[in-house]
Design an enzyme around this catalytic site. Structure first.
Site, PDB file in Angstrom:
ATOM      1  N   GLU A  86       9.962 -13.970   0.792  1.00 41.35           N
ATOM      2  CA  GLU A  86       8.691 -14.671   0.610  1.00 41.35           C
ATOM      3  C   GLU A  86       8.217 -14.505  -0.826  1.00 41.35           C
ATOM      4  OE1 GLU A  86       6.221 -12.991   3.687  1.00 41.35           O
ATOM      5  OE2 GLU A  86       5.645 -11.297   2.471  1.00 41.35           O
ATOM      6  N   HIS A 121       4.330   1.081  -0.927  1.00 40.63           N
ATOM      7  CA  HIS A 121       3.963   0.228   0.219  1.00 40.63           C
ATOM      8  C   HIS A 121       3.387   1.033   1.385  1.00 40.63           C
ATOM      9  CE1 HIS A 121       5.920  -2.998  -1.921  1.00 40.63           C
ATOM     10  NE2 HIS A 121       7.032  -2.301  -1.954  1.00 40.63           N
ATOM     11  N   LYS A 123      -0.071   3.049   2.707  1.00 45.75           N
ATOM     12  CA  LYS A 123      -1.502   3.112   2.426  1.00 45.75           C
ATOM     13  C   LYS A 123      -1.916   4.540   2.092  1.00 45.75           C
ATOM     14  CE  LYS A 123      -1.464  -0.348   5.821  1.00 45.75           C
ATOM     15  NZ  LYS A 123      -1.221  -0.393   7.227  1.00 45.75           N
TER      16      LYS A 123
END
Length: 192
Positions: A86, A121, A123
């Site tokens: 993507e 990646h 949190k």
């Protein structure tokens, strides 16, 4: 699972990042898709999440090696080497919406959390409610999460994740974590 979730989101009119409609079949197919999207692009594990099997590809000569690495990591972490591609958002905000659904079809959201501060990646800090989030965008994100949940007759506590492009202000669905997560306590604290 991620490819299937993207498909469901698109079916109910929730925007997703431009990218693959299915798992990448070959390095040549990945190169064609990346050229169409424009670099940078992101390779992601099709059957996983949490940053595993993800690689940012900034230019064409990085693609083949990054694809192999992403496929190996996806196989190790999720039992499948399938990855999809993507468009990579350069300056995203990572906003999550907490959703609860019961077996009677009742759904509700518990607002959003900003999870943009990350390392690899993962949190690091979650802020709820998200600071400086336009109220109209907040409403759109919560409605988008509920639309996806309705489409699959969601039952559980789950985290519906979105990226907000800091430059355009547009948001994109990225995945659902259909389980209790450590950050659920953040939503509990703001809602009581």
């Amino acid at each position: 699972m991620a490819v299937a979730a993207r498909k469901i989101a698109m079916e109910v009119g929730v925007p997703v990042l431009p990218g693959s409609a299915a798992a990448i079949e070959s390095a040549a197919a990945a190169a064609r898709q990346a050229a169409e999207l424009g670099y940078p692009v992101l390779l992601k594990a099709a059957k996983g999440g949490g940053g595993r099997g993800m690689r940012v590809v900034n230019k064409p000569d990085e693609l083949a090696a990054s694809l192999e690495q992403a496929q190996r990591e996806a196989q190790t972490a999720f039992g499948s080497p399938e990855v999809f591609l993507e468009k990579f958002v350069l300056r995203p905000r990572h906003i999550e919406v907490q959703v609860l659904g019961d077996k009677h079809g009742k759904l509700m959201h518990l607002y959003e959390r900003d999870c943009s501060l990350q390392r690899r990646h993962q949190k690091v800090v979650e802020i709820a409610p998200a600071v400086n989030l336009d109220p109209a965008l907040r409403q759109q994100l919560c409605e988008a999460a509920l639309a996806i949940a309705r489409a699959v007759r969601y039952e559980n506590a789950g985290t519906f994740e979105f990226l907000v492009d800091s430059e355009s202000g547009r948001f994109y669905f990225i995945e659902v974590n259909p389980r209790i997560q450590v950050e659920h306590v953040v939503s509990e604290q703001i809602t009581g």
